[in-house]
Design a protein around this motif. Structure first.
Motif, mmCIF file in Angstrom:
data_model
loop_
_atom_site.group_PDB
_atom_site.id
_atom_site.type_symbol
_atom_site.label_atom_id
_atom_site.label_comp_id
_atom_site.label_asym_id
_atom_site.label_seq_id
_atom_site.Cartn_x
_atom_site.Cartn_y
_atom_site.Cartn_z
ATOM 1 N N MET A 1 16.733 30.858 -12.170
ATOM 2 C CA MET A 1 15.649 31.152 -13.097
ATOM 3 C C MET A 1 14.519 30.151 -12.911
ATOM 4 O O MET A 1 14.717 29.038 -12.451
ATOM 5 C CB MET A 1 16.154 31.086 -14.536
ATOM 6 N N ASN A 2 13.337 30.576 -13.294
ATOM 7 C CA ASN A 2 12.164 29.715 -13.220
ATOM 8 C C ASN A 2 12.062 28.923 -14.527
ATOM 9 O O ASN A 2 11.389 29.328 -15.459
ATOM 10 C CB ASN A 2 10.909 30.555 -12.981
ATOM 11 N N ASP A 3 12.740 27.784 -14.585
ATOM 12 C CA ASP A 3 12.742 26.933 -15.777
ATOM 13 C C ASP A 3 11.665 25.857 -15.734
ATOM 14 O O ASP A 3 11.540 25.080 -16.665
ATOM 15 C CB ASP A 3 14.097 26.219 -15.920
ATOM 16 N N GLY A 4 10.920 25.772 -14.658
ATOM 17 C CA GLY A 4 10.010 24.659 -14.439
ATOM 18 C C GLY A 4 8.801 24.659 -15.337
ATOM 19 O O GLY A 4 8.485 25.635 -16.018
ATOM 20 N N ASP A 5 8.109 23.536 -15.333
ATOM 21 C CA ASP A 5 6.917 23.343 -16.141
ATOM 22 C C ASP A 5 5.671 23.452 -15.271
ATOM 23 O O ASP A 5 5.745 23.518 -14.053
ATOM 24 C CB ASP A 5 6.968 21.961 -16.804
#
Length: 141
Positions: A47-51
């Protein structure tokens, strides 16, 4: 022991990075880590959990040794004989944002998530950026 899997309810933060006097490789690894979301305890690889990351002063980035003269960026136009080469110092003078973007993109996974992650990176040559409304927190490496 149970494995944590994110449900998709991720809160994204904005970070501000000043690239002045920083090493290209060391700065790029930290930016890639934040874009990927590995700094969070809720990290989930699929998943794209980044900031979001805003980089300013990209024209003042540094490289060690003789990389400024020896490092070469290649791209192909897909025409016969269309291999183009550009030295690091020329690309830095022409498009300083592209130097950091290419370095970070090379450190992200080679899948569809990388396209989404790289869109969360904003790079600017000077000290000004239009993301003051997002209230980015300064990051020091």
């Amino acid at each position: 022991m149970k494995t944590y899997v994110s449900k998709g309810d991720i809160e994204k933060k904005w970070y501000l990075v000043d690239a002045e006097g920083k090493s290209l490789g060391r700065l790029s690894t930290e930016i890639a880590r934040i874009l990927r979301g590995k700094h969070k305890v809720t990290f989930t690889p699929h998943m794209n959990d980044g900031d979001y990351v805003v980089v300013v002063n990209a024209d003042k980035i540094e490289v060690s040794g003789r990389k400024a003269e020896q490092k070469v960026y290649y791209h192909h136009t897909w025409y016969t004989g269309g291999l183009k080469a550009e030295a690091y110092k020329d690309l830095l003078a022409r498009k300083p944002e592209e130097v950091i973007t290419k370095a970070v993109k090379g450190m992200l996974p080679k899948n569809k998530l990388a396209d989404k992650m790289i869109k969360q990176l904003r790079v600017y040559a000077g000290p000004e950026h239009p993301h003051a409304g997002a209230n980015p927190q300064p990051l020091n490496f």
